[in-house]
Design a protein around this motif. Structure first.
Motif, PDB file in Angstrom:
ATOM      1  N   SER A 101      48.513  36.493  45.109  1.00 29.10           N
ATOM      2  CA  SER A 101      47.509  37.504  44.791  1.00 29.10           C
ATOM      3  C   SER A 101      46.717  37.804  46.048  1.00 29.10           C
ATOM      4  O   SER A 101      46.503  36.934  46.894  1.00 29.10           O
ATOM      5  CB  SER A 101      46.587  37.029  43.665  1.00 29.10           C
ATOM      6  OG  SER A 101      45.891  35.874  44.054  1.00 29.10           O
TER       7      SER A 101
ATOM      8  N   ILE B 262      48.981  41.199  41.692  1.00 23.85           N
ATOM      9  CA  ILE B 262      49.724  39.945  41.626  1.00 23.85           C
ATOM     10  C   ILE B 262      51.177  40.254  41.968  1.00 23.85           C
ATOM     11  O   ILE B 262      51.754  41.204  41.443  1.00 23.85           O
ATOM     12  CB  ILE B 262      49.646  39.326  40.213  1.00 23.85           C
ATOM     13  CG1 ILE B 262      48.201  38.992  39.858  1.00 23.85           C
ATOM     14  CG2 ILE B 262      50.528  38.079  40.127  1.00 23.85           C
ATOM     15  CD1 ILE B 262      48.017  38.548  38.426  1.00 23.85           C
TER      16      ILE B 262
ATOM     17  N   GLU C 273      46.076  41.062  33.318  1.00 19.53           N
ATOM     18  CA  GLU C 273      45.241  40.055  32.658  1.00 19.53           C
ATOM     19  C   GLU C 273      46.091  38.984  31.984  1.00 19.53           C
ATOM     20  O   GLU C 273      45.736  37.800  32.012  1.00 19.53           O
ATOM     21  CB  GLU C 273      44.301  40.710  31.643  1.00 19.53           C
ATOM     22  CG  GLU C 273      43.238  41.589  32.257  1.00 19.53           C
ATOM     23  CD  GLU C 273      42.242  40.841  33.131  1.00 19.53           C
ATOM     24  OE1 GLU C 273      42.004  39.631  32.894  1.00 19.53           O
ATOM     25  OE2 GLU C 273      41.704  41.463  34.068  1.00 19.53           O
TER      26      GLU C 273
ATOM     27  N   LEU D  63      47.323  36.671  34.738  1.00 21.47           N
ATOM     28  CA  LEU D  63      46.225  35.825  35.202  1.00 21.47           C
ATOM     29  C   LEU D  63      45.945  34.691  34.212  1.00 21.47           C
ATOM     30  O   LEU D  63      45.729  33.544  34.622  1.00 21.47           O
ATOM     31  CB  LEU D  63      44.949  36.645  35.397  1.00 21.47           C
ATOM     32  CG  LEU D  63      44.745  37.316  36.738  1.00 21.47           C
ATOM     33  CD1 LEU D  63      43.388  38.008  36.784  1.00 21.47           C
ATOM     34  CD2 LEU D  63      44.883  36.353  37.887  1.00 21.47           C
TER      35      LEU D  63
END
Length: 139
Positions: free
Chosen positions: A26, A32, A55, A58
């Motif tokens: 990242s 990412i 999201e 992550l």
């Protein structure tokens, strides 16, 4: 147990088991990067273009780096990126004359060089892993 996500990328739809991914990177710009197993294709997920998958990935990264038994995922800051790497999937380590450790990210041709002076924690964790898994020590 598989952790599947569906991503639309480069005009194609991918179903990817995140448990098969061996490294994530990242940067500072909310993106990412990871490499697909077996073919090394680089996938880049940008928060602005795909906030839901960003999201989800992550959350997955947080889960694997905190809650795994026999956790060999390490976080390394290298070349202005943060890498999250599963040491269990690395197959070659090189120690040079300056005591730096070099390895290649699985499913990619990208190399990482860890210097004991600038990244002591990651360096120590890698040396411990090598000793535990191989019975050998570096340097």
């Amino acid at each position: 147990m598989a952790y599947w996500i569906k991503i639309n990328y480069d005009r194609e739809t991918y179903l990817i088991d995140l448990d098969s991914i061996s490294a994530f990177a990242s940067g500072l710009n909310k993106r990412i990067t990871f490499w697909l197993p077996n073919n090394g294709k680089q996938i880049i997920i940008n928060y602005n273009n795909d906030p839901n998958n960003y999201e989800d990935i992550l959350a997955y990264i947080k889960r694997i780096t905190i809650h795994r038994i026999n956790n060999y995922w390490i976080q390394i800051v290298y070349d202005r990126h943060e890498y999250i790497i599963d040491l269990n999937r690395l197959t070659t380590f090189v120690c040079d004359s300056s005591q730096r450790i070099l390895f290649w990210l699985p499913d990619s041709q990208e190399s990482i060089i860890i210097n004991p002076q600038t990244n002591a924690e990651a360096y120590s964790k890698i040396l411990d892993f090598i000793n535990q898994q191989t019975g050998y020590s570096l340097p």
